[in-house]
Design an enzyme around this catalytic site. Sequence first.
Site, PDB file in Angstrom:
ATOM      1  N   SER A 236       1.577  -9.880  -0.814  1.00  0.00           N
ATOM      2  CA  SER A 236       1.224  -8.456  -0.747  1.00  0.00           C
ATOM      3  C   SER A 236       1.567  -7.823   0.600  1.00  0.00           C
ATOM      4  O   SER A 236       1.749  -6.611   0.687  1.00  0.00           O
ATOM      5  CB  SER A 236      -0.260  -8.279  -1.044  1.00  0.00           C
TER       6      SER A 236
ATOM      7  N   LYS B  62       0.815  -1.224   0.000  1.00  0.00           N
ATOM      8  CA  LYS B  62       0.000   0.000   0.000  1.00  0.00           C
ATOM      9  C   LYS B  62       0.846   1.270   0.000  1.00  0.00           C
ATOM     10  O   LYS B  62       0.442   2.293  -0.522  1.00  0.00           O
ATOM     11  CB  LYS B  62      -0.957  -0.017   1.188  1.00  0.00           C
TER      12      LYS B  62
ATOM     13  N   GLU C 210     -10.194   6.612   3.351  1.00  0.00           N
ATOM     14  CA  GLU C 210     -11.082   5.699   4.061  1.00  0.00           C
ATOM     15  C   GLU C 210     -10.278   4.435   4.303  1.00  0.00           C
ATOM     16  O   GLU C 210      -9.324   4.140   3.580  1.00  0.00           O
ATOM     17  CB  GLU C 210     -12.331   5.383   3.238  1.00  0.00           C
TER      18      GLU C 210
END
Length: 396
Positions: free
Chosen positions: A382, A99, A121
């Site tokens: 990930s 991310k 969010e």
Amino acid sequence: MGKIAVRQTAIMSDPGGTGRFGEFGGRFVPESLVPACEEVEAAFRDAWADHSFRHDLDSLLRVYAGRPTALTPAWRLSAELGVTVLLKREDLAHTGSHKINNVLGQALLARRMGKKRLLAETGAGQHGVATATAAALLGMSATVFMGERDIERQGPNVFRMRMLGAEVVPVGTGSRTLKDACNEAMRQWVSSTADSYYCIGSVMGPHPYPWMVRELQRVIGDEARSQCAAELPSAVPDYVVACVGGGSNAAGTFAGFTGTSARLVGVEAEGGAAIAFGRVGVLHGFRSMVLQDEDGQITEAHSIAAGLDYPGIGPEHAHLNATGRARYVSVGDKEVLAAVERLARAEGIFCALESAHAVAWVLRAAGTADLPSSSTVLLVLSGRGDKDIEALAERR
Ligand SMILES: *Cc1c(COP(=O)(O)O)cnc(C)c1O
């Protein structure tokens, strides 16, 4: 080749001004948000073509986020499965997942646009933590919307965001989870576009976000492509496998391999499998495959992996599925739990529950027609599993 030139948009290229990927994507927002989306699109086009922006981002990714991340051959697992598995280690990136790649890019863009505050969010809190991190790094403020139920479930990440100086705003409407937080973040953005930038965490939302986030995550695929070339006699793996929530780690990885013979496989959570069980619909500003009931009401996703708990999927994945360029499969919670443990014991790597979906599919498919013996597989990890310790401990 034939003499008739057929005009065709290359797969995973620039979707142009409409932001369409086949019948999916677009910009389904209130009239009042159209100028804000256009401002982001223009700014990103300009930045992405600017060497100095690219240079700034590349160096942050290197000296701050820990890129390039390693490509690790999974020696023991490969021997057990009869296929060659190479792990792309996004679990080693700063804040524990891919991310950060996206968020650093968008935060730099926001600063270039003169914005002072990042809005975001978050569901599990991972994107919120990454956004709070980037805001701290660049001296911006961050406001993170989070459903009340998620705040209860994700205490450590809420604490982490506050430590980093972000404001966490509880959302008490609807089911008090991620989709309600998305609605609230959009509402806030409408009323504060002059000084605030909306930082979306996956390949979702109105144009330009799905395209922009894919481009910012492309670094995973580009690195993996050259690392595979150094590692494999065939240069390109036979399969590229990644988990899919909104689909950003998968999209960024796939983007590095679309021009190759590699087969692309996206793995969804069974309880949130928008491709397998969804229908075409509009959600949070874009058209895609969406989980919904007979009346078109969006239904809740349920997965042990909070990061895959989203009723939609990025529009480009819906298009890759429709064209057959990528294939989408799903696995259930039980297989996922077994996969975390198997990978941990075989390789000494404790991966995130989200990532374990991709691992679980490889475990299931190895040696079958889906993933024949002796194949080579690029498997994206990930993120790391530290955040999942409590959830795992409860299940054992
Ligand atoms: C958020 C998250 C995901 C899901 O997001 P995508 O946009 O589908 O990549 C997957 N893995 C981890 C570790 C995450 O934190």
